[in-house]
Design an enzyme around this catalytic site. Structure first.
Site, PDB file in Angstrom:
ATOM      1  N   SER A 624       8.986 -16.306  27.515  1.00 34.70           N
ATOM      2  CA  SER A 624       8.959 -15.415  28.440  1.00 34.70           C
ATOM      3  C   SER A 624      10.264 -16.344  29.346  1.00 34.70           C
ATOM      4  CB  SER A 624       7.743 -16.707  29.103  1.00 34.70           C
ATOM      5  OG  SER A 624       7.332 -15.558  30.253  1.00 34.70           O
ATOM      6  N   ASP A 702       4.606  -4.860  26.972  1.00 33.12           N
ATOM      7  CA  ASP A 702       4.768  -5.997  27.557  1.00 33.12           C
ATOM      8  C   ASP A 702       4.738  -5.381  29.151  1.00 33.12           C
ATOM      9  OD1 ASP A 702       5.285  -7.937  29.478  1.00 33.12           O
ATOM     10  OD2 ASP A 702       6.972  -8.802  27.809  1.00 33.12           O
ATOM     11  N   HIS A 734       2.247  -9.517  26.407  1.00 33.02           N
ATOM     12  CA  HIS A 734       3.870 -11.004  26.462  1.00 33.02           C
ATOM     13  C   HIS A 734       3.103 -11.800  25.538  1.00 33.02           C
ATOM     14  CE1 HIS A 734       6.687 -12.772  28.774  1.00 33.02           C
ATOM     15  NE2 HIS A 734       5.726 -13.389  29.278  1.00 33.02           N
TER      16      HIS A 734
END
EC number: 3.4.14.5
Length: 760
Positions: A624, A702, A734
Site C-alpha cells: 500500500s 482492489d 487490497h
C-alpha cells in the site's frame, strides 16, 4: 488506506529485555549456538499458522460481568469472583453464528449468510433468539441481506439498515418502523457509510448513533450523486463467459465528493404513530460554506449531542454541541457551544479530530489535541468556556482516553522510558493533575511494554492486554486497588512449543539525525553475530502518522525470514511518522513522496554502517503506502538497494481517494498543490529501475488502491525498457487475503528474495 497503528499481530517468544534489546527465549553460548539442533521457524509455519497466539476477547455487559466464548458456549462470568454460568449453549449456534446480545440479555442476534463487501462492510441475515423461551422468534423477521444492525444501549430495541434505508424494531416480535425512504444503491446512504466515509473517515460501516437511554436515534445520510465511479472487472468462476463489472462511487483527489446531512429522530414517538419525522442538524456556517465532512458523533447525555465537522482542506474543524429543546421539539447548536480546532503546520488530529469524552452530566469534556509544542495531550474543556486546560504535558503523546469516572481519567500513552513504540495505562486524578500513576509500567516490564485495555461499563474492572515484546498476556484487574484478580490467558502452551524453535530476537533502538531521535526495529536471526555480514530487508510503510518500530509481539513473514533465511528485517520510522509530535509528523505535509522516501534510504545507509549488514544485499519491500515508498526508493537511483517488492502500491496521488490524499496534499489544482502531485509519481522515476530488481504485485479487484496504479507503473517501465517482474492476483482486493492467494504471494516473495540475496 490501512494504517499500521490499527493492526497488531505478533513476533517472538517470551522475551527478556536488555536495555532496549529483546533477546530469544533461550540464551546459548557460541559453541552451543553452533550445535543448536532445534528447527527454525519455517515459511510453512507462518502460512499454516503452526504456532497460534491466543487472545482473550470479552464483552462487558455490566460493571462487573462479561461474556466470553469458550468451546462455542457463551459464558457469563463475574469479574470479581470468576464464577461462570452458561449463557448460551453451543447447540444454539449449530446453524448460525453469534452476533450480539441485547443489553437486558433477553434476546440474542444470530447471524448467517455473511457476505463481505469492503474493509468493514458486509451484508448478512439475522434471527432473533428469545433467551427465556429458548427459541427463535419467527414473526416479523429481519430481511435478508441486512447491511447493518445494532441494539439500543438499554433494553432490546433494534435499528437496522436494509437497501440503504433505516428501520427500527421497538420489540423483536413486532413489525419494523421505517425511518427513511430515500435510500438508493450507490447514490443515497442512510445510516451506513459510502466507500470513502467507511475507509477514511469513520473506519466503520455504521452511521447510526443511539442516545444513551434509547429515546433518540441519530444518523447520517450520504449523497453520492455526482461522485465519479471506479469500475473494474470481476472474473469469478471460469465458466463465466463475460466478466462482471463492479462500480463504486469513489472520489479521487480533486473530484466531486459525497455530501452529508445529519438527522435525529425521536424513537419514543414511534409508539404513538407509525412514523416519526427526523430533524436535521446543519453543519456550522464556517464549514458549511464549502465542501466538508462529518467526522465524529458522540452523545454527551440523553438530550445533548456533540458533532465534529471538518473542512475539505482538513486543517480546520468545528465541534458543535447541540441540545434538545423539549418545548419546540428541535435541536439547538448555539455558537457559544462551538469549539474550533485548527492546525497551521498540517492537518487536525492524527487522522481526524479526536473524540470528546464527556463528564456524566455532559457539562464539560476532555479531548486529545496538540499542545503549543505539537504533542498530542489531554485538554479539559470546562462548562461554557471555549478555552481548555491541558492536564497532561511532555515530549511524549497520549494515544487514547480509555475511561472517565467522577474521580479519575484513564489513558494510554507512550511516556514510559521515552519510547514512542511503547503503550502503557495511566490514571490521573481530576482534582489534582499532578497525581498521575502508571498502572502497567511495573507489572511485567521485561515481557510487557505494549498494553491495551478494556474497561467495564462504569470502569470498576478492566482487562489488560499485554501485546509485547514477549508473548501476549491477558489479565483482569479491579480499579479500586488495581489488584490483578486473575490471569485470563498467558500463552503458556505457545511458550512451550517455541522452546523447540530457533526464534529471532528483536532490537528496538534509535539513531540521531539532525539532532532528532528516529526509532527503528530489527528482527535479528537466531544466534546473531555482529561480526558477520547479513542480508537486510527494509520493511517499510512510512505513511503519515504510521509506526513500524514498536514493542509489540508478532509471528509473521519476518519471523521466517530471520529464523530460516538469516535475513535481518528492519523497519524505520522517519519524518512523517506518528506519536512523536507534530514536528515529525507534519514534516511531509503537502509533499508526500519526498522526506519519508529520503529517510528510508538514509536508514539503510545507517544500518550498513553498523557493520553487520552486507551492503551488496540490501532490499526493501512494502504494501500500500509502503509499496509506494518502496517504488519511490528503488526509483531514486540511490545505489543502496539491490532489489525490492511493491504490493498494491500507490503510483500517482491523483489516483487515490480524496479524503486521505487531500488531508496531506491539498488539492491537485494550479492554485493549490498541483505541481507536487505531478512531481511525486513513481512513473517519473522509471528510468532508474534499470539499476534494481523489482517485483510488482497487485490484486485485480482492489477497491482501495486500484489496479490502475500498478498498471501505470508497468506501462512506464515497459516504455523505459526496464526488465522487471510482476504478479497479479485475480479477484483479490487490497489485502490479497484469500487462503490460496495469501500462501502464493508470500511463497512468491520469498523466492524472489532468495534469488536476490543468492540464498539457495
Amino acid at each position: 488506506m490501512k494504517t499500521p497503528w490499527k493492526v497488531l499481530l505478533g513476533l517472538l517468544g517470551v522475551a527478556a529485555l536488555v536495555t532496549i534489546i529483546t533477546v530469544p527465549i533461550v540464551l546459548l553460548s557460541k559453541d552451543e549456538a553452533a550445535a543448536d539442533s532445534r528447527r527454525t521457524y519455517s515459511l510453512a509455519d507462518y502460512l499454516k499458522s503452526t504456532f497460534r497466539v491466543k487472545s482473550y476477547s470479552l464483552w462487558w455487559v455490566s460493571d462487573f460481568e462479561y461474556l466470553y466464548k469458550q468451546e462455542n458456549n457463551i459464558l457469563l462470568l463475574n469479574a470479581e469472583h470468576g464464577n461462570s454460568s452458561i449463557f448460551l449453549e453451543n447447540s444454539t449456534f449449530e446453524s448460525f453464528g453469534y452476533h450480539s446480545v441485547s443489553p437486558d440479555r433477553l434476546f440474542v442476534l444470530l447471524e448467517y449468510n455473511y457476505v463481505k463487501q469492503w474493509r468493514h462492510s458486509y451484508t448478512a441475515s439475522y434471527n432473533i433468539y428469545d433467551v427465556n423461551k429458548r427459541q427463535l422468534i419467527t414473526e416479523e423477521k429481519i430481511p435478508n441481506n441486512t447491511q447493518w444492525i445494532t441494539w439500543s444501549p438499554e433494553g432490546h430495541k433494534l435499528a437496522y439498515v436494509w437497501k440503504n434505508d433505516i428501520y427500527v424494531k421497538v420489540e423483536p416480535h413486532l413489525p419494523s418502523h421505517r425511518i427513511t425512504s430515500t435510500g438508493e444503491e450507490n447514490v443515497i446512504y442512510n445510516g451506513i457509510t459510502d466507500w470513502v466515509y467507511e475507509e477514511e473517515v469513520f473506519g466503520a460501516y455504521s452511521a447510526l448513533w443511539w442516545s444513551p437511554n434509547n429515546t433518540f436515534l441519530a444518523y447520517a445520510q450520504f449523497n453520492d450523486t455526482g461522485v465519479p465511479l471506479i469500475e473494474y472487472s470481476f472474473y469469478s468462476d471460469e465458466s463465466l463467459q463475460y466478466p462482471k463489472t463492479v462500480w463504486i462511487p469513489y472520489p479521487k483527489a480533486g473530484a466531486v465528493n459525497p455530501t452529508v446531512k445529519f438527522f435525529i429522530v425521536n424513537i419514543d414517538s414511534l409508539s404513538s404513530s407509525s412514523s416519526a419525522a427526523p430533524i436535521q442538524i446543519p453543519a456550522p456556517a464556517s464549514v458549511a460554506r464549502g465542501d466538508h465532512y462529518l467526522c465524529d458523533v458522540v452523545w454527551a447525555t440523553e438530550e445533548r449531542i456533540s458533532l465534529q465537522w471538518l473542512r475539505r482542506i482538513q486543517n480546520y474543524s468545528v465541534m458543535a454541541i447541540c441540545d434538545y429543546d423539549k418545548i419546540n421539539l428541535t435541536w439547538n447548536c448555539p455558537s457559544e457551544q462551538q469549539h474550533v480546532e485548527m492546525s497551521t503546520t498540517g492537518w487536525v488530529g492524527r487522522f481526524r479530530p479526536a473524540e470528546p469524552h464527556f463528564t456524566s452530566d455532559g457539562s464539560s469534556f476532555y479531548k486529545i489535541i496538540s499542545d503549543k509544542d505539537g504533542y498530542k495531550h489531554i485538554c479539559h474543556f470546562p462548562k461554557d468556556k471555549k478555552d481548555c486546560t491541558f492536564i497532561t504535558k511532555g515530549a511524549w503523546e497520549v494515544i487514547s482516553i480509555e475511561a472517565l469516572t467522577s474521580d479519575y481519567l484513564y489513558y494510554i500513552s507512550n511516556q514510559y522510558k521515552e519510547m514512542p513504540g511503547g503503550r502503557n495505562l495511566y490514571k490521573i486524578q481530576l482534582t489534582d493533575h499532578t497525581n498521575v500513576k502508571c498502572l502497567s509500567c511495573d507489572l511485567n516490564p521485561e515481557r510487557c511494554q505494549y498494553y491495551a485495555v478494556s474497561f467495564s461499563k462504569e470502569a470498576k474492572y478492566y482487562q489488560l492486554g499485554c501485546w509485547g515484546p514477549g508473548l501476549p498476556l491477558y489479565t483482569l484487574h479491579r480499579s479500586t486497588d488495581h489488584k490483578e484478580l486473575r490471569v485470563l490467558e498467558d500463552n503458556s502452551a505457545l511458550d512451550r512449543m517455541l522452546q523447540d524453535v530457533q526464534m529471532p530476537s528483536k532490537k528496538l533502538d534509535f539513531i540521531v539525525l539532525n539532532e532528532t531521535r528516529f526509532w527503528y526495529q530489527m528482527i535479528l536471526p537466531p544466534h546473531f553475530d555482529k561480526s558477520k555480514k547479513y542480508p537486510l530487508l527494509l520493511d517499510v510503510y512510512a505513511g503519515p502518522c504510521s509506526q513500524k518500530a514498536d514493542a509489540s509481539f508478532r509471528l509473521n513473514w519476518a519471523t521466517y525470514l530471520a529464523s530460516t533465511e538469516n535475513i535481518i528485517v528492519a523497519s524505520f520510522d522517519g519524518r512523517g511518522s506518528g506519536y512523536q509530535g507534530d514536528k515529525i509528523m507534519h514534516a511531509i505535509n503537502r509533499r508526500l513522496g519526498t522526506l519519508e522516501v529520503e529517510d528510508q534510504i538514509e536508514a539503510a545507509r545507517q544500518f550498513v554502517k553498523m557493520g553487520f549488514v552486507d551492503s551488496k544485499r540490501v532490499a526493501i519491500w512494502g504494501w500500500s503506502y509502503g509499496g509506494y515508498v518502496t517504488s519511490m526508493v528503488l526509483g531514486s537511483g540511490s545505489g543502496v538497494f539491490k532489489c525490492g517488492i511493491a504490493v498494491a502500491p500507490v503510483s500517482r496521488w491523483e489516483y487515490y481517494d480524496s479524503v486521505y490524499t487531500e488531508r496531506y496534499m491539498g488539492l491537485p489544482i494550479p492554485e493549490d498543490n498541483l505541481d507536487h502531485y505531478r512531481n511525486s509519481t513513481v512513473m517519473s522515476r522509471a528510468e532508474h529501475f534499470k539499476q534494481v530488481e523489482y517485483l510488482l504485485i497487485h490484486g485485480t479487484a482492489d477497491d482501495n488502491v486500484h489496479f490502475q496504479q500498478s498498471a501505470q507503473i508497468s506501462k512506464a517501465l515497459v516504455d523505459a525498457g526496464v526488465d522487471f517482474q510482476a504478479m497479479w492476483y485475480t479477484d483479490e482486493d487490497h489485502g490479497i487475503a484469500s487462503s490460496t492467494a495469501h500462501q502464493h504471494i508470500y511463497s512468491h516473495m520469498s523466492h524472489f528474495l532468495q534469488q536476490c540475496f543468492s540464498l539457495h
